[in-house]
Design an enzyme around this catalytic site. Structure first.
Site, short mmCIF file in Angstrom:
data_model
loop_
_atom_site.label_atom_id
_atom_site.label_comp_id
_atom_site.label_asym_id
_atom_site.label_seq_id
_atom_site.Cartn_x
_atom_site.Cartn_y
_atom_site.Cartn_z
N SER A 165 0.76 -1.13 0.03
CA SER A 165 -0.08 0.06 0.04
C SER A 165 0.77 1.33 0.20
O SER A 165 1.63 1.55 -0.83
CB SER A 165 -0.85 -0.02 1.11
N ASP A 169 -9.34 -5.26 -5.23
CA ASP A 169 -8.76 -3.88 -4.49
C ASP A 169 -9.68 -2.90 -4.90
O ASP A 169 -9.73 -2.50 -5.84
CB ASP A 169 -7.31 -3.79 -4.78
N HIS A 227 -8.35 -4.63 -0.77
CA HIS A 227 -7.04 -4.16 -0.46
C HIS A 227 -6.24 -4.92 0.59
O HIS A 227 -4.93 -5.23 0.21
CB HIS A 227 -7.31 -2.72 -0.03
#
Length: 392
Positions: A175, A338, A371
């Site tokens: 991320s 995601d 995610h």
């Protein structure tokens, strides 16, 4: 408190323990710089960040893997601080002896970011708006300079240089950590041999920038935010609560949330009494977020949002220009479902690198988390990751 409630609280800061094979103990350390000049040219005095290390640094100091952390995370990537810890670091499943990132081979380092979102966590060491400005003796507030992903990288580089390290076997991040990983490869190509971007991107597009702005607006609309000047008064915890709730929902996929959140009963009695009463699913999400809010700092979240919104790999005018200097072997591992950093962002970056003739691998992670597959489903790519790190 139910198990599901505990899961949501943990997800709010994205530090859920993954299965571990054996305990590994880790010590939180602190790195200090007398001053640091940001990428934008502003000077910050007395910069401090926390860091952790796993494994042993070899004599040549060339077996280092840097782990760069996600938005609401910190340097606690693996292991436990003590036997009393209920949770190991977020990637303990892949960092450790005999694991994908094998600490029998590699010296693994992770560093708390500047403006870390959770400066009130006892284990976090960071410098940001909540820190004391040496010039005034008061918290910086919005006098703290804007910082970028490059600044996170530069502070990490200063720490590594202090340890005598001049080359990285790999940089691996998830991320926001993936942004740092690719920034390392773009800004300091002579340092980075391999780069792994998990649930990441080479730059943020308009859609994603808008999505992050919701987190910031939630805080700025809280009257207690007071233009960032709240350190001697009531903190804007409702704004932080809303921001965290949006972060949590955005990081998870409907498939998982609909499995664990309270299901909507027909015409809930409390909801019929007043529009101010929360529905069961909303209460589940916001109650967990509210419990974690005091550990965060509103201004820190705003600064992190801005650092992410500004990101283009290499800090050039275009992504293509920013990627040009990368010489590292690269591996992209986006999550197939995601909804926060959608896989097309990683696919675009990988595609541009391929067009330039760079060494690129791309595989998607599957799972119910969205995610968060980059944290909780990462083991499915353990063999690939291990092989990638071993490539010559």
């Amino acid at each position: 408190m139910t198990r599901l409630w505990t899961i949501v609280i943990s997800v709010t800061v994205l530090i859920i323990s993954l299965p571990i094979n054996a305990e590994q103990w880790v010590e939180k350390r602190s790195f200090t710089m007398d001053s640091y000049t940001t990428h934008g040219g502003e000077t910050i005095k007395d910069v401090k960040v926390g860091w952790e290390a796993y494994g042993t640094l070899n004599e040549a100091k060339d077996n280092v893997i840097l782990i760069t952390h996600f938005f609401s995370g910190n340097s606690h990537a693996a292991g436990k601080y003590s036997e009393d810890d209920k949770q190991a670091g977020y990637w303990d499943a892949i960092i450790g002896p005999g694991k994908a990132i094998d600490t029998n081979k590699y010296y693994v380092i992770s560093v708390d970011s500047l403006v870390n979102a959770y400066p009130n966590l006892p284990s976090v060491i960071t410098t940001g708006p909540a820190s004391i400005n040496p010039a005034t003796g008061q918290p910086y507030g919005l006098d703290f300079p804007i910082v970028t992903i490059r600044d996170f990288v530069n502070v990490q580089k200063a720490l590594l240089e202090d340890l005598g390290v001049r080359q990285l076997h790999a940089v691996v991040g998830a991320s926001m950590g993936s942004l740092q990983a690719i920034e390392w490869a773009a800004a300091y190509p002579d340092w980075v041999e391999r780069m792994v971007s998990v649930i990441g991107a080479g730059s943020l597009d308009a859609w994603t920038i808008m999505g992050l702005e919701h987190w910031a607006r939630a805080i700025r609309l809280d009257p207690n935010w007071n233009g960032g000047d709240y350190y001697d008064s009531k903190a804007p915890l409702e704004g932080v609560t809303m921001a965290q709730a949006m972060i949590t929902q955005g990081a998870m996929h409907p498939t998982y949330i609909n499995q664990v959140a309270p299901q909507q009963e027909t015409l809930p009695e409390k909801a019929l009494e007043s529009v101010t009463n929360e529905l069961p699913a909303v209460e589940w999400l916001y109650g967990a977020s509210r419990a974690r809010a005091p550990l965060a700092d509103a201004n820190h979240i705003l600064y992190l949002v801005r650092a992410n919104q500004l990101f283009v790999a290499g800090h050039q005018e275009t992504l293509k220009q920013g990627l040009k200097n990368i010489s590292a072997k690269t591996l992209f591992l986006p999550s197939s479902n995601d909804l926060l950093l959608m896989p097309y962002l990683a696919e675009k970056t990988a595609g541009q690198l391929k067009e330039m003739g760079k060494d690129v691998q791309y595989e998607e992670i599957d799972g119910p988390w969205g995610h968060l597959n980059g944290l909780f489903s990462i083991q499915q790519k353990a063999k690939l990751l291990s092989e990638f790190l071993a490539t010559e």
